[in-house]
Design a protein around this motif. Sequence first.
Motif, mmCIF file in Angstrom:
data_model
loop_
_atom_site.group_PDB
_atom_site.id
_atom_site.type_symbol
_atom_site.label_atom_id
_atom_site.label_comp_id
_atom_site.label_asym_id
_atom_site.label_seq_id
_atom_site.Cartn_x
_atom_site.Cartn_y
_atom_site.Cartn_z
ATOM 1 N N TYR A 1 1.666 15.104 -9.001
ATOM 2 C CA TYR A 1 2.736 14.731 -8.080
ATOM 3 C C TYR A 1 2.662 13.251 -7.708
ATOM 4 N N THR A 2 1.462 12.733 -7.571
ATOM 5 C CA THR A 2 1.316 11.313 -7.250
ATOM 6 C C THR A 2 1.788 10.451 -8.412
ATOM 7 N N SER A 3 1.373 10.790 -9.622
ATOM 8 C CA SER A 3 1.748 9.960 -10.766
ATOM 9 C C SER A 3 3.238 10.071 -11.087
ATOM 10 N N SER A 4 3.834 11.231 -10.830
ATOM 11 C CA SER A 4 5.257 11.371 -11.133
ATOM 12 C C SER A 4 6.130 10.559 -10.172
ATOM 13 N N ARG A 5 5.636 10.300 -8.987
ATOM 14 C CA ARG A 5 6.409 9.540 -7.986
ATOM 15 C C ARG A 5 5.723 8.227 -7.640
ATOM 16 N N TYR A 6 4.882 7.713 -8.534
ATOM 17 C CA TYR A 6 4.083 6.524 -8.241
ATOM 18 C C TYR A 6 4.915 5.331 -7.767
ATOM 19 N N PRO A 7 5.998 4.961 -8.456
ATOM 20 C CA PRO A 7 6.759 3.793 -7.973
ATOM 21 C C PRO A 7 7.269 3.960 -6.541
ATOM 22 N N ASP A 8 7.731 5.171 -6.210
ATOM 23 C CA ASP A 8 8.227 5.411 -4.852
ATOM 24 C C ASP A 8 7.089 5.328 -3.832
ATOM 25 N N ILE A 9 5.963 5.910 -4.173
ATOM 26 C CA ILE A 9 4.820 5.894 -3.252
ATOM 27 C C ILE A 9 4.327 4.465 -3.051
ATOM 28 N N ARG A 10 4.262 3.700 -4.146
ATOM 29 C CA ARG A 10 3.812 2.317 -4.073
ATOM 30 C C ARG A 10 4.765 1.490 -3.196
ATOM 31 N N SER A 11 6.043 1.662 -3.400
ATOM 32 C CA SER A 11 7.027 0.927 -2.589
ATOM 33 C C SER A 11 6.903 1.293 -1.117
ATOM 34 N N PHE A 12 6.731 2.573 -0.840
ATOM 35 C CA PHE A 12 6.595 3.016 0.551
ATOM 36 C C PHE A 12 5.365 2.385 1.193
ATOM 37 N N LEU A 13 4.227 2.421 0.474
ATOM 38 C CA LEU A 13 3.001 1.861 1.042
ATOM 39 C C LEU A 13 3.115 0.352 1.236
ATOM 40 N N LEU A 14 3.737 -0.341 0.288
ATOM 41 C CA LEU A 14 3.912 -1.786 0.450
ATOM 42 C C LEU A 14 4.812 -2.113 1.634
ATOM 43 N N CYS A 15 5.824 -1.288 1.872
ATOM 44 C CA CYS A 15 6.722 -1.518 3.011
ATOM 45 C C CYS A 15 5.994 -1.346 4.344
ATOM 46 N N GLN A 16 4.907 -0.602 4.352
ATOM 47 C CA GLN A 16 4.146 -0.384 5.577
ATOM 48 C C GLN A 16 3.319 -1.609 5.951
ATOM 49 N N LEU A 17 3.072 -2.485 4.968
ATOM 50 C CA LEU A 17 2.272 -3.683 5.212
ATOM 51 C C LEU A 17 3.163 -4.826 5.678
ATOM 52 N N PRO A 18 2.636 -5.689 6.530
ATOM 53 C CA PRO A 18 3.384 -6.902 6.870
ATOM 54 C C PRO A 18 3.576 -7.762 5.615
ATOM 55 N N GLN A 19 4.615 -8.556 5.595
ATOM 56 C CA GLN A 19 4.971 -9.362 4.418
ATOM 57 C C GLN A 19 3.808 -10.244 3.962
ATOM 58 N N ARG A 20 3.055 -10.798 4.894
ATOM 59 C CA ARG A 20 1.979 -11.716 4.539
ATOM 60 C C ARG A 20 0.798 -11.011 3.861
ATOM 61 N N ARG B 1 1.145 -8.357 1.678
ATOM 62 C CA ARG B 1 1.538 -7.717 0.415
ATOM 63 C C ARG B 1 0.938 -8.387 -0.818
ATOM 64 N N PRO B 2 1.026 -9.726 -0.952
ATOM 65 C CA PRO B 2 0.414 -10.337 -2.149
ATOM 66 C C PRO B 2 -1.095 -10.093 -2.263
ATOM 67 N N PRO B 3 -1.882 -10.230 -1.168
ATOM 68 C CA PRO B 3 -3.313 -9.919 -1.306
ATOM 69 C C PRO B 3 -3.569 -8.447 -1.677
ATOM 70 N N ALA B 4 -2.744 -7.548 -1.169
ATOM 71 C CA ALA B 4 -2.911 -6.126 -1.495
ATOM 72 C C ALA B 4 -2.677 -5.886 -2.980
ATOM 73 N N LEU B 5 -1.652 -6.525 -3.547
ATOM 74 C CA LEU B 5 -1.392 -6.370 -4.978
ATOM 75 C C LEU B 5 -2.510 -7.007 -5.802
ATOM 76 N N GLY B 6 -3.042 -8.142 -5.343
ATOM 77 C CA GLY B 6 -4.167 -8.771 -6.037
ATOM 78 C C GLY B 6 -5.406 -7.906 -5.982
ATOM 79 N N MET B 7 -5.631 -7.257 -4.842
ATOM 80 C CA MET B 7 -6.779 -6.381 -4.700
ATOM 81 C C MET B 7 -6.654 -5.194 -5.660
ATOM 82 N N ARG B 8 -5.454 -4.703 -5.845
ATOM 83 C CA ARG B 8 -5.232 -3.583 -6.762
ATOM 84 C C ARG B 8 -5.614 -3.980 -8.183
ATOM 85 N N ARG B 9 -5.176 -5.164 -8.619
ATOM 86 C CA ARG B 9 -5.527 -5.634 -9.966
ATOM 87 C C ARG B 9 -7.033 -5.797 -10.102
ATOM 88 N N ASN B 10 -7.663 -6.310 -9.068
ATOM 89 C CA ASN B 10 -9.112 -6.516 -9.087
ATOM 90 C C ASN B 10 -9.845 -5.184 -9.181
#
Length: 178
Positions: free
Chosen positions: A40-59, A61-70
């Motif tokens: 269920y997580t993988s089938s809706r991954y883009p939606d879940i990712r967008s929702f979680l990113l929206c929960q973070l303040p704008q400033r 978001r870029p470090p969170a995405l960098g942390m994911r790649r790391n």
Amino acid sequence: QGAEAAGDFSARMLGEMTAFATQLPSIGLFLITTVLAIYYTSSRYPDIRSFLLCQLPQRLRPPALGMRRNINGTLGRWCKAQLLLTLLTFSELLIGFFLLGTDYALLLAFLIALVDALPILGAGTALVPWAIVCLLADDIPRGIGLLALYAVISLVRSLMEPKLMADQAGLPPLCSLL
């Protein structure tokens, strides 16, 4: 006395197997739940990712995405190191089983290497009880050979694991060992 020890060992093993069998429904439920959650997580991954990113303040978001790649990169390197350690253990087991004249050496080496790759468990989970049974059954050379094989595998793994993990993480081996 050997027969009595073998009987005690058999009774203890039967008790352990019974305890494990009683845990099978819980293990099965856990596995089914995990597989469904992953699906269920993988089938809706883009939606879940967008929702979680929206929960973070704008400033943030870029470090969170960098942390994911790391994290993904580090996890991939860790998996590569584990695969190398598993292949090394498989090779040691295969050579040891051929030297001991063990039937089904390839299959046993593969299965024990898989057990060794699991967290907490190791090659000793299979080799030590097998060696004890051989020693109790008066197959002293095979029992000693299995214990020696386990000792070699443990020694090589404890020497190689910090080096491989350090190489994959880009750290000095001493830091990895610590």
